[in-house]
Design a protein around this motif. Structure first.
Motif, PDB file in Angstrom:
ATOM      1  N   GLY A   1       1.975   1.728  -3.527  1.00 48.66           N
ATOM      2  CA  GLY A   1       0.830   2.207  -4.304  1.00 48.66           C
ATOM      3  C   GLY A   1       0.558   3.683  -4.077  1.00 48.66           C
ATOM      4  O   GLY A   1       0.250   4.419  -5.013  1.00 48.66           O
ATOM      5  N   ARG A   2       0.688   4.120  -2.845  1.00 48.87           N
ATOM      6  CA  ARG A   2       0.468   5.547  -2.538  1.00 48.87           C
ATOM      7  C   ARG A   2       1.548   6.417  -3.161  1.00 48.87           C
ATOM      8  O   ARG A   2       1.265   7.510  -3.666  1.00 48.87           O
ATOM      9  N   VAL A   3       2.800   5.954  -3.110  1.00 51.38           N
ATOM     10  CA  VAL A   3       3.894   6.715  -3.717  1.00 51.38           C
ATOM     11  C   VAL A   3       3.669   6.829  -5.221  1.00 51.38           C
ATOM     12  O   VAL A   3       3.859   7.899  -5.807  1.00 51.38           O
ATOM     13  N   ARG A   4       3.246   5.745  -5.860  1.00 49.52           N
ATOM     14  CA  ARG A   4       2.956   5.789  -7.297  1.00 49.52           C
ATOM     15  C   ARG A   4       1.799   6.731  -7.604  1.00 49.52           C
ATOM     16  O   ARG A   4       1.824   7.469  -8.592  1.00 49.52           O
ATOM     17  N   ALA A   5       0.779   6.711  -6.750  1.00 50.93           N
ATOM     18  CA  ALA A   5      -0.372   7.599  -6.961  1.00 50.93           C
ATOM     19  C   ALA A   5       0.039   9.065  -6.834  1.00 50.93           C
ATOM     20  O   ALA A   5      -0.399   9.907  -7.625  1.00 50.93           O
ATOM     21  N   VAL A   6       0.882   9.376  -5.870  1.00 56.13           N
ATOM     22  CA  VAL A   6       1.354  10.759  -5.705  1.00 56.13           C
ATOM     23  C   VAL A   6       2.209  11.165  -6.899  1.00 56.13           C
ATOM     24  O   VAL A   6       2.095  12.279  -7.416  1.00 56.13           O
TER      25      VAL A   6
ATOM     26  N   SER B   1       0.827  -1.212   0.000  1.00 56.18           N
ATOM     27  CA  SER B   1       0.000   0.000   0.000  1.00 56.18           C
ATOM     28  C   SER B   1       0.858   1.256   0.000  1.00 56.18           C
ATOM     29  O   SER B   1       0.463   2.264  -0.577  1.00 56.18           O
ATOM     30  N   VAL B   2       2.025   1.210   0.623  1.00 53.57           N
ATOM     31  CA  VAL B   2       2.928   2.363   0.629  1.00 53.57           C
ATOM     32  C   VAL B   2       3.446   2.616  -0.782  1.00 53.57           C
ATOM     33  O   VAL B   2       3.478   3.758  -1.254  1.00 53.57           O
TER      34      VAL B   2
END
Length: 187
Positions: free
Chosen positions: A6-11, A3-4
């Motif tokens: 995934g969040r970095v990719r989303a940002v 999930s971390v």
């Protein structure tokens, strides 16, 4: 761990797709909040160690306009105004009062605008111009009414003028609320 990542990719994806208009509106939010804070607080407090926290408070609504931060920044601004007038005995100057009120309203209306804009929105400049023109009309009408009520208070200050202005302001607020409720029902 997934999930971390995934969040970095989303940002990273959001940063690559962000467009200029939402960024400029957020800069406007930051500047209007900062102006309101700097004018509300006494100079003795701002010059001290409070400047950094005030800049941080001004940045919060620009970063997260859909959260509680615009309300928090408005409350901090009002707290600074109360501190300056009651704690430091700063006289109430009409220009300062109007400027703080304008800054608070601009922060509010720009937060409402950016809350509905996706970060990658391509916005016609006419939309922003119409939004700001509408806000300018509200600010002009409010300023004129505020000055008129202040003059009414000056005329009757000797015998309870402030109470008359308070009652007139409350009646006006109730009237505007009733007008808006009626307009909403017609929808």
């Amino acid at each position: 761990m997934g999930s971390v990542i995934g969040r970095v990719r989303a940002v990273r994806t959001a940063a690559a797709r962000i467009s200029l208009t939402p960024v400029l509106v957020r800069v406007g939010i930051f500047l209007s909040t900062l102006v309101g804070l700097l004018l509300a607080y006494p100079a003795e407090v701002v010059v001290g160690q409070a400047l950094g926290p005030l800049v941080a408070v001004a940045a919060l609504p620009a970063v997260a306009p859909r959260r509680l931060w615009p309300t928090f920044a408005a409350l901090v601004t009002v707290g600074g105004w109360l501190l300056a007038t009651d704690g430091y005995d700063r006289p109430i100057a009409l220009w300062r009062l109007m400027t703080v009120a304008v800054a608070l309203y601009l922060t509010h209306t720009l937060c409402a605008l950016v809350a509905v804009l996706p970060y990658d929105a391509v916005v016609d400049p006419d939309v922003i111009v119409r939004w700001l023109t509408r806000a300018a009309g509200v600010l002009l009408a409010t300023s004129v009414l505020g000055v008129l009520l202040l003059e009414l208070a000056g005329v009757r200050a000797a015998d309870g003028g402030w109470q008359a202005v308070t009652v007139a302001g409350l009646l006006l607020a109730v009237g505007v609320t009733a007008l808006l409720a009626g307009l909403l029902r017609r929808r």
